[in-house]
Design a protein around this motif. Structure first.
Motif, PDB file in Angstrom:
ATOM      1  N   ILE A  47       0.844  -1.200   0.000  1.00 26.78           N
ATOM      2  CA  ILE A  47       0.000   0.000   0.000  1.00 26.78           C
ATOM      3  C   ILE A  47       0.879   1.251   0.000  1.00 26.78           C
ATOM      4  O   ILE A  47       0.530   2.273  -0.613  1.00 26.78           O
ATOM      5  CB  ILE A  47      -1.004   0.001   1.190  1.00 26.78           C
ATOM      6  N   LYS A  48       2.048   1.159   0.628  1.00 26.88           N
ATOM      7  CA  LYS A  48       2.986   2.284   0.640  1.00 26.88           C
ATOM      8  C   LYS A  48       3.509   2.539  -0.782  1.00 26.88           C
ATOM      9  O   LYS A  48       3.611   3.690  -1.218  1.00 26.88           O
ATOM     10  CB  LYS A  48       4.159   1.963   1.589  1.00 26.88           C
ATOM     11  N   ALA A  49       3.798   1.475  -1.494  1.00 28.14           N
ATOM     12  CA  ALA A  49       4.298   1.607  -2.868  1.00 28.14           C
ATOM     13  C   ALA A  49       3.235   2.251  -3.763  1.00 28.14           C
ATOM     14  O   ALA A  49       3.537   3.139  -4.571  1.00 28.14           O
ATOM     15  CB  ALA A  49       4.693   0.235  -3.408  1.00 28.14           C
ATOM     16  N   VAL A  50       1.986   1.820  -3.599  1.00 32.51           N
ATOM     17  CA  VAL A  50       0.898   2.390  -4.398  1.00 32.51           C
ATOM     18  C   VAL A  50       0.727   3.878  -4.063  1.00 32.51           C
ATOM     19  O   VAL A  50       0.567   4.721  -4.944  1.00 32.51           O
ATOM     20  CB  VAL A  50      -0.430   1.637  -4.142  1.00 32.51           C
ATOM     21  N   LYS A  51       0.795   4.160  -2.774  1.00 32.16           N
ATOM     22  CA  LYS A  51       0.643   5.538  -2.299  1.00 32.16           C
ATOM     23  C   LYS A  51       1.713   6.452  -2.916  1.00 32.16           C
ATOM     24  O   LYS A  51       1.405   7.527  -3.428  1.00 32.16           O
ATOM     25  CB  LYS A  51       0.800   5.508  -0.770  1.00 32.16           C
ATOM     26  N   GLU A  52       2.961   5.993  -2.898  1.00 31.62           N
ATOM     27  CA  GLU A  52       4.054   6.806  -3.434  1.00 31.62           C
ATOM     28  C   GLU A  52       3.897   7.022  -4.938  1.00 31.62           C
ATOM     29  O   GLU A  52       4.139   8.120  -5.442  1.00 31.62           O
ATOM     30  CB  GLU A  52       5.402   6.154  -3.096  1.00 31.62           C
ATOM     31  N   GLU A  53       3.479   5.964  -5.635  1.00 39.72           N
ATOM     32  CA  GLU A  53       3.281   6.105  -7.078  1.00 39.72           C
ATOM     33  C   GLU A  53       2.142   7.083  -7.369  1.00 39.72           C
ATOM     34  O   GLU A  53       2.249   7.924  -8.265  1.00 39.72           O
ATOM     35  CB  GLU A  53       2.980   4.738  -7.712  1.00 39.72           C
ATOM     36  N   ALA A  54       1.063   6.980  -6.593  1.00 33.13           N
ATOM     37  CA  ALA A  54      -0.081   7.875  -6.786  1.00 33.13           C
ATOM     38  C   ALA A  54       0.335   9.327  -6.548  1.00 33.13           C
ATOM     39  O   ALA A  54      -0.031  10.233  -7.302  1.00 33.13           O
ATOM     40  CB  ALA A  54      -1.227   7.485  -5.857  1.00 33.13           C
ATOM     41  N   GLN A  55       1.144   9.555  -5.500  1.00 35.38           N
ATOM     42  CA  GLN A  55       1.619  10.922  -5.210  1.00 35.38           C
ATOM     43  C   GLN A  55       2.532  11.430  -6.322  1.00 35.38           C
ATOM     44  O   GLN A  55       2.470  12.593  -6.711  1.00 35.38           O
ATOM     45  CB  GLN A  55       2.323  10.946  -3.845  1.00 35.38           C
ATOM     46  N   ARG A  56       3.371  10.512  -6.840  1.00 35.54           N
ATOM     47  CA  ARG A  56       4.254  10.871  -7.943  1.00 35.54           C
ATOM     48  C   ARG A  56       3.432  11.317  -9.158  1.00 35.54           C
ATOM     49  O   ARG A  56       3.836  12.199  -9.919  1.00 35.54           O
ATOM     50  CB  ARG A  56       5.109   9.651  -8.315  1.00 35.54           C
ATOM     51  N   LEU A  57       2.247  10.691  -9.317  1.00 41.93           N
ATOM     52  CA  LEU A  57       1.374  11.041 -10.445  1.00 41.93           C
ATOM     53  C   LEU A  57       0.529  12.283 -10.155  1.00 41.93           C
ATOM     54  O   LEU A  57      -0.316  12.666 -10.944  1.00 41.93           O
ATOM     55  CB  LEU A  57       0.452   9.863 -10.782  1.00 41.93           C
ATOM     56  N   GLY A  58       0.751  12.892  -8.975  1.00 39.98           N
ATOM     57  CA  GLY A  58       0.055  14.136  -8.666  1.00 39.98           C
ATOM     58  C   GLY A  58      -1.188  13.972  -7.812  1.00 39.98           C
ATOM     59  O   GLY A  58      -1.941  14.928  -7.614  1.00 39.98           O
ATOM     60  N   ALA A  59      -1.440  12.774  -7.298  1.00 38.03           N
ATOM     61  CA  ALA A  59      -2.640  12.546  -6.499  1.00 38.03           C
ATOM     62  C   ALA A  59      -2.394  12.902  -5.034  1.00 38.03           C
ATOM     63  O   ALA A  59      -1.253  13.013  -4.584  1.00 38.03           O
ATOM     64  CB  ALA A  59      -3.055  11.074  -6.583  1.00 38.03           C
ATOM     65  N   THR A  60      -3.490  13.104  -4.305  1.00 36.51           N
ATOM     66  CA  THR A  60      -3.393  13.245  -2.852  1.00 36.51           C
ATOM     67  C   THR A  60      -4.082  12.053  -2.203  1.00 36.51           C
ATOM     68  O   THR A  60      -5.048  11.513  -2.737  1.00 36.51           O
ATOM     69  CB  THR A  60      -4.069  14.548  -2.375  1.00 36.51           C
ATOM     70  N   ILE A  61      -3.540  11.641  -1.059  1.00 35.85           N
ATOM     71  CA  ILE A  61      -4.114  10.504  -0.332  1.00 35.85           C
ATOM     72  C   ILE A  61      -5.097  11.070   0.684  1.00 35.85           C
ATOM     73  O   ILE A  61      -4.724  11.853   1.557  1.00 35.85           O
ATOM     74  CB  ILE A  61      -3.007   9.701   0.394  1.00 35.85           C
ATOM     75  N   THR A  62      -6.369  10.706   0.522  1.00 31.50           N
ATOM     76  CA  THR A  62      -7.373  11.342   1.374  1.00 31.50           C
ATOM     77  C   THR A  62      -7.788  10.488   2.562  1.00 31.50           C
ATOM     78  O   THR A  62      -8.426  10.963   3.471  1.00 31.50           O
ATOM     79  CB  THR A  62      -8.646  11.665   0.567  1.00 31.50           C
TER      80      THR A  62
END
Lengths: 280, 280
Positions: free
Chosen positions: A256-271
């Motif tokens: 889940i940490k890996a997915v989170k980092e990739e999502a942030q790299r793509l410009g997303a925020t974790i809500t």
């Protein structure tokens, strides 16, 4: 896979029943879903077969599967109320069992249709006829009950699990009636993690997740698109199966940490970030 | 379907070979593609089977299929250069034919890898070994050639068409080597229409197209997403098969018109409209 090595090898087959798959109007995502879920808990799917809603074809396919002696045969499709929903009778015929009205299954059907103010037509009552003996399986999402049949001779037992073809119904019944049994049989734990990702589309994250899950069959990742076209968000659900509870938890956390980092790299925020551990 | 009624009933089976489908990492879109294309030209797909990249499994599945005497058995997967690509040898074994180096297939492979400045390793040369006798099938998209095998005894002939598992390669080879044959056999014409739709996403149009194709198996609609996230566009390709050339053309025209109107209703503009008639 290393954590699963000590588990007993369980072999399964999937039988998809449905004309729509044979004409290509529907892609067989049901089989893929079942295969992913079984792989997660160390069950090896040896064969997937698709046949039409045709008694002769279903009987033949079930018998052929039983002759290969898998531990589980999961069937999907053909349990509804219409005239071409003939799976339950055909499967009963294949294993030499009669269909009998199952009172518990009938009470579930009555309850469901009462809440919808629909009459108990003969077509709906038909759905309560299950192979005798078999165990009725309740359908938390739809109306048609499933069945759990013990087939095979004295040297080998095959469980036939008969499920509907509507994906949401099939999925809910697989999760409720089969996966907990398999986890106990395999002595496995499943750790779960979930995050909500805002600001990117599911398609943007898909290539990374595809790559991630390919590395490890004990890892399961499912994304659910949420939000709207101008405010996209994704619910990401991760599971990791292991005989070692701590390892399951650690690996799920890593994923889940890996997915989170990739999502942030793509410009997303974790809500939202759920960290509950759930052993099924 | 009425226009297809006079066609001879041709039965086909699909054998998907690949571990990735059995673990659910890959959804079996290849089988759905083949099933759609065959249904369009009036061929009835009776069974889809998925097995692992395992010689014993492939041999068993091919022999079982042949025992059911379909007119065509289409296999996909396992033709590449790696050690686990064993389909061609297993299929040859199933029908009792030896593998033999096919000089034409070898020349195609040499040509492809020369253009990529890659050496002719034994793994690549392996791809030129085809069942003898069989007809080599060139791969317009990738490297691995396919094969066209006549199997079965004196009372029945089954054509086994061996194709790669990479979707673009499989699709190109099916279109080039099988569909023209089927259209001739079935005495069918296919009318084609194409439009480009700008300003909406493929997903917005998808529900309508899904509904449209369900009404008629002689109608085939494929959409290709084009453009970018802020400038989406879709290429819509329509085919209609009929024994009557005029009917094929009229129905294809009706279908593309219906798609066009729905796209405009959704706010799109039609940027290109091809009206060529193509009888394959």
């Amino acid at each position: 896979m290393s954590a699963l090595e000590n588990s007993r090898a369980i072999r399964a087959e999937i039988l998809t029943i449905g004309n729509e798959v044979l004409t290509g109007r529907v892609v067989n995502t049901n089989a893929a879903y079942i295969a992913r879920r079984l792989s997660l808990v160390g069950v090896s799917v040896k064969r997937i077969t698709v046949v039409a809603d045709d008694e002769e074809e279903i009987v033949a396919a079930v018998r052929e599967s039983l002759s290969r002696k898998p531990e589980y045969l999961i069937t999907t499709g053909g349990l509804g109320p219409t005239y071409d929903d003939i799976s339950m009778g055909a499967i009963a015929k294949a294993v030499g069992l009669p269909l009998k009205k199952n009172e518990l299954a009938l009470s579930w059907i009555q309850q469901k249709i009462r809440s919808e103010n629909a009459p108990l037509t003969p077509e709906r009552e038909k759905m309560a006829y299950l192979p005798d003996p078999s165990k009725e399986l309740d359908n938390p999402v739809g109306v048609a009950p499933g069945a759990w049949i013990e087939a095979g001779g004295s040297d080998h037992k095959t469980i036939i699990m008969v499920l509907p073809g509507v994906p949401a119904e099939m999925e809910a019944m697989l999760e409720k009636h089969l996966l907990p049994v398999l986890l106990r049989e395999q002595r496995l734990f499943v750790a779960e993690r979930e995050i909500s990702v805002s600001g990117i589309f599911e398609a943007a994250l898909a290539p990374y997740i595809k790559k991630l899950v390919r590395t490890d069959s004990a890892l399961y990742v499912k994304t659910h698109p949420k939000g709207t076209a101008d405010k996209p968000s994704i619910l990401v659900h991760v599971e990791y199966a292991s005989a070692d509870k701590q390892e399951a938890e650690r690996r799920a956390e890593e994923a889940i940490k890996a997915v989170k980092e990739e999502a942030q790299r793509l410009g997303a925020t974790i809500t939202r970030h759920h960290n509950e551990f759930a052993a099924l």
